[in-house]
Design a protein around this motif. Structure first.
Motif, PDB file in Angstrom:
ATOM      1  N   HIS A  75       0.830  -1.207   0.000  1.00  0.00           N
ATOM      2  CA  HIS A  75       0.000   0.000   0.000  1.00  0.00           C
ATOM      3  C   HIS A  75       0.863   1.255   0.000  1.00  0.00           C
ATOM      4  CE1 HIS A  75      -3.488   2.531   0.812  1.00  0.00           C
ATOM      5  NE2 HIS A  75      -2.807   3.097   1.811  1.00  0.00           N
ATOM      6  N   LEU A  76       1.925   1.243   0.809  1.00  0.00           N
ATOM      7  CA  LEU A  76       2.765   2.436   0.926  1.00  0.00           C
ATOM      8  C   LEU A  76       3.689   2.622  -0.276  1.00  0.00           C
ATOM      9  CD1 LEU A  76       3.686   2.289   4.722  1.00  0.00           C
ATOM     10  CD2 LEU A  76       2.139   3.906   3.590  1.00  0.00           C
ATOM     11  N   ALA A  77       3.742   1.638  -1.155  1.00  0.00           N
ATOM     12  CA  ALA A  77       4.544   1.799  -2.376  1.00  0.00           C
ATOM     13  C   ALA A  77       4.002   2.916  -3.259  1.00  0.00           C
ATOM     14  CB  ALA A  77       4.580   0.485  -3.150  1.00  0.00           C
ATOM     15  N   THR A  78       2.702   3.213  -3.135  1.00  0.00           N
ATOM     16  CA  THR A  78       2.085   4.264  -3.959  1.00  0.00           C
ATOM     17  C   THR A  78       1.395   5.332  -3.118  1.00  0.00           C
ATOM     18  OG1 THR A  78       0.099   2.885  -4.168  1.00  0.00           O
ATOM     19  CG2 THR A  78       1.743   2.716  -5.920  1.00  0.00           C
ATOM     20  N   ASN A  79       1.635   5.303  -1.793  1.00  0.00           N
ATOM     21  CA  ASN A  79       1.001   6.273  -0.906  1.00  0.00           C
ATOM     22  C   ASN A  79       2.012   6.769   0.118  1.00  0.00           C
ATOM     23  OD1 ASN A  79      -2.179   6.100  -1.431  1.00  0.00           O
ATOM     24  ND2 ASN A  79      -1.330   4.034  -1.561  1.00  0.00           N
ATOM     25  N   THR A  80       2.019   8.064   0.342  1.00  0.00           N
ATOM     26  CA  THR A  80       2.919   8.616   1.363  1.00  0.00           C
ATOM     27  C   THR A  80       2.458   8.231   2.748  1.00  0.00           C
ATOM     28  OG1 THR A  80       3.363  10.502  -0.073  1.00  0.00           O
ATOM     29  CG2 THR A  80       3.965  10.733   2.244  1.00  0.00           C
ATOM     30  N   PHE A  81       1.147   8.341   2.986  1.00  0.00           N
ATOM     31  CA  PHE A  81       0.559   7.959   4.270  1.00  0.00           C
ATOM     32  C   PHE A  81      -0.512   6.905   4.025  1.00  0.00           C
ATOM     33  CE2 PHE A  81       1.944  12.450   4.814  1.00  0.00           C
ATOM     34  CZ  PHE A  81       2.944  12.208   5.745  1.00  0.00           C
ATOM     35  N   LEU A  82      -1.007   6.323   5.083  1.00  0.00           N
ATOM     36  CA  LEU A  82      -1.964   5.221   4.939  1.00  0.00           C
ATOM     37  C   LEU A  82      -3.299   5.679   4.379  1.00  0.00           C
ATOM     38  CD1 LEU A  82      -1.211   3.235   8.222  1.00  0.00           C
ATOM     39  CD2 LEU A  82      -0.759   2.475   5.888  1.00  0.00           C
TER      40      LEU A  82
ATOM     41  N   GLU B  66       9.937   5.984   9.862  1.00  0.00           N
ATOM     42  CA  GLU B  66      10.927   7.001  10.216  1.00  0.00           C
ATOM     43  C   GLU B  66      10.332   8.407  10.083  1.00  0.00           C
ATOM     44  OE1 GLU B  66      13.738   6.867  11.550  1.00  0.00           O
ATOM     45  OE2 GLU B  66      14.510   4.827  11.284  1.00  0.00           O
ATOM     46  N   THR B  67       9.475   8.602   9.102  1.00  0.00           N
ATOM     47  CA  THR B  67       8.814   9.899   8.940  1.00  0.00           C
ATOM     48  C   THR B  67       7.970  10.240  10.156  1.00  0.00           C
ATOM     49  OG1 THR B  67       8.742   9.664   6.529  1.00  0.00           O
ATOM     50  CG2 THR B  67       7.192  11.220   7.516  1.00  0.00           C
ATOM     51  N   ILE B  68       7.239   9.253  10.669  1.00  0.00           N
ATOM     52  CA  ILE B  68       6.345   9.493  11.807  1.00  0.00           C
ATOM     53  C   ILE B  68       7.126   9.693  13.094  1.00  0.00           C
ATOM     54  CG2 ILE B  68       4.418   8.585  13.150  1.00  0.00           C
ATOM     55  CD1 ILE B  68       3.791   9.297  10.190  1.00  0.00           C
ATOM     56  N   VAL B  69       8.049   8.776  13.406  1.00  0.00           N
ATOM     57  CA  VAL B  69       8.727   8.855  14.711  1.00  0.00           C
ATOM     58  C   VAL B  69       9.651  10.060  14.803  1.00  0.00           C
ATOM     59  CG1 VAL B  69       8.618   6.343  14.970  1.00  0.00           C
ATOM     60  CG2 VAL B  69      10.706   7.388  14.083  1.00  0.00           C
ATOM     61  N   ASN B  70      10.014  10.647  13.663  1.00  0.00           N
ATOM     62  CA  ASN B  70      10.898  11.810  13.690  1.00  0.00           C
ATOM     63  C   ASN B  70      10.160  13.136  13.551  1.00  0.00           C
ATOM     64  OD1 ASN B  70      13.770  10.884  13.950  1.00  0.00           O
ATOM     65  ND2 ASN B  70      13.124   9.592  12.242  1.00  0.00           N
ATOM     66  N   GLN B  71       8.836  13.098  13.620  1.00  0.00           N
ATOM     67  CA  GLN B  71       8.087  14.348  13.709  1.00  0.00           C
ATOM     68  C   GLN B  71       8.525  15.086  14.974  1.00  0.00           C
ATOM     69  OE1 GLN B  71       5.534  15.610  11.492  1.00  0.00           O
ATOM     70  NE2 GLN B  71       6.519  14.060  10.197  1.00  0.00           N
ATOM     71  N   PRO B  72       8.754  16.382  14.908  1.00  0.00           N
ATOM     72  CA  PRO B  72       9.269  17.109  16.075  1.00  0.00           C
ATOM     73  C   PRO B  72       8.477  16.871  17.353  1.00  0.00           C
ATOM     74  CG  PRO B  72       9.305  18.511  14.142  1.00  0.00           C
ATOM     75  CD  PRO B  72       8.607  17.250  13.724  1.00  0.00           C
TER      76      PRO B  72
END
Length: 420
Positions: A146-153, A193-199
């Motif tokens: 799913h994430l191969a064509t989507n940035t978020f779920l 990594e995108t989610i856990v590194n949100q400020p």
């Protein structure tokens, strides 16, 4: 301003998920100053607020109380509609729930079972380990595609589904994935990594671990016998007749066994209570009623020579299927084999799948439980409380555990095992 108090274990995925949702929505949650699991959540003041005794649990400043991870996370997300955590469109909202369910049931649940099994919380079997690892990998593959064509779920912004998945992938990465298998999920780890590194979330999640090898079960080391010191050369003896010489050689070649170390429990004063007789009475008599095994027990029990203990599993929140929890008990009992002559147990699974506890009783020689149970590597995964059979509540618990009709917080005895 604080929304309220959240009781949780911060390092668990469920606790991280709720705290991250609050932080992303700009809400503050307080954690209790001190919280000891399976102690504080069993206290009357906690049960008065949350009768099920389960965490995570939230109490807001206005007195609203709610438990269960998804319910708490959804409530928090709904308080900040501008955060995008819960889409307003019904179809998108359904997709958020869909991906939360996939993350929890198809990735987190099997990963937790592998984690428990490799930590020795129940009997290890390679086929079960393989089966649940494959199930977690299957769930990750669904997400990866799913994430191969989507940035978020769901949609183009972070939702509660993304935060949930990141918390689950963080756990799975340290349990069921090695360096080679992680290469199959580049989009999933890019997303995590995108989610856990949100400020706002970085401090809550911490870094994702990337071990070279997946978590493996390591059998407890066997005790090694100390090597005997080399004997001094014997003085040369006179030559004997051939037959005698052969006999002497045979005797010298037979290794002499070292005397076995005596168990300190054997040094206790002799008791009038025979544990083997109790095991036979328990096996051959009805448990309750006139002439039953409990009546025999009370007539013969020696409280100076033996003690009775309540045993509870520390990680009930991680239990899933009843049969798996029952296997966990069986694994503990298998590792207690060295203490069989000193110990009796009746331990059960109470409740149902994904909502159960492990509890029961042990009867041991002496007044300390540790010398009997520490032969099992996973004994510290349980709590032990000495029961006073002159106390009505303790006596009722003891009898119900033996009769397999024990109930705790409305959870009925579903399955159990005896150690005898």
């Amino acid at each position: 301003m604080s929304l309220g108090t959240l009781w949780t274990i911060p390092i668990q995925p469920q606790g991280k998920r709720i705290r991250a949702a609050a932080a992303f929505a700009g809400l503050q949650l307080d954690l209790p100053e001190s919280y000891v699991h399976f102690q504080d959540n069993k206290k009357p003041e906690f049960l008065a607020k949350f009768p099920h005794g389960k965490i995570p649990a939230l109490e807001t400043k206005d007195g609203f109380r709610v438990f269960e991870t998804t319910a708490i996370a959804r409530y928090i997300a709904a308080l900040a509609p501008n955060s995008t955590l819960l889409p307003s469109d019904p179809k998108d909202a359904a997709l958020v729930d869909q991906w939360i369910s996939v993350a929890d049931t198809e990735i987190l649940a099997p990963s937790n079972l592998v984690n428990q099994m490799c930590r020795g919380m129940f009997q290890y079997t390679k086929p079960v380990h393989t089966t649940f690892t494959e199930r977690a990998l299957r769930g990750l593959t669904t997400v990866e595609n799913h994430l191969a064509t989507n940035t978020f779920l769901v949609g183009e912004r972070i939702t509660l589904a993304d935060i949930t998945l990141a918390s689950v992938v963080q756990r799975a990465s340290s349990v069921v994935l090695d360096a080679e298998s992680r290469k199959k999920f580049p989009n999933t780890f890019r997303h995590a990594e995108t989610i856990v590194n949100q400020p706002a979330l970085k401090e809550i999640f911490g870094p994702i671990e990337y071990p070279e090898k997946a978590l493996q079960f390591v059998p407890p080391p066997k005790e090694k016998k100390e090597a005997k010191p080399a004997a001094a050369p014997a003085p040369k003896a006179e030559k004997k007749p051939k037959k005698e010489e052969e006999d002497d050689e045979d005797i010298d070649l037979v290794p002499k066994e070292e005397p076995k170390a005596k168990n300190p429990l054997d040094s206790l004063p002799k008791s009038s209570f025979n544990l083997e007789d109790w095991k036979r009475a328990y096996s051959n008599k009805e448990t309750r009623g006139a002439g039953g095994s409990l009546e025999w027990f009370y007539e013969n029990f020696d409280k100076e020579g033996f003690s009775v203990w309540r045993i509870d599993y520390k990680y009930n929140d991680e239990l899933t299927a009843v049969f798996m929890s029952s296997n966990l008990i069986g694994g503990l009992f298998a590792r207690l084999e060295a203490s069989r002559k000193y110990l009796f147990g009746s331990v059960g699974v109470l409740g149902e799948a994904n909502n159960s506890v492990i509890s029961g009783i042990l009867i041991t020689r002496g007044q300390d439980i540790q010398p009997t149970v520490e032969v099992a590597p996973d004994w510290e995964s349980y709590t032990f409380k000495k029961l006073d059979l002159s106390n009505a509540e303790d006596k009722s618990f003891f009898e119900a555990a033996n009769a397999w009709d024990l109930q705790i917080d409305g959870k009925k005895w579903a399955d159990g095992k005896n150690f005898k």
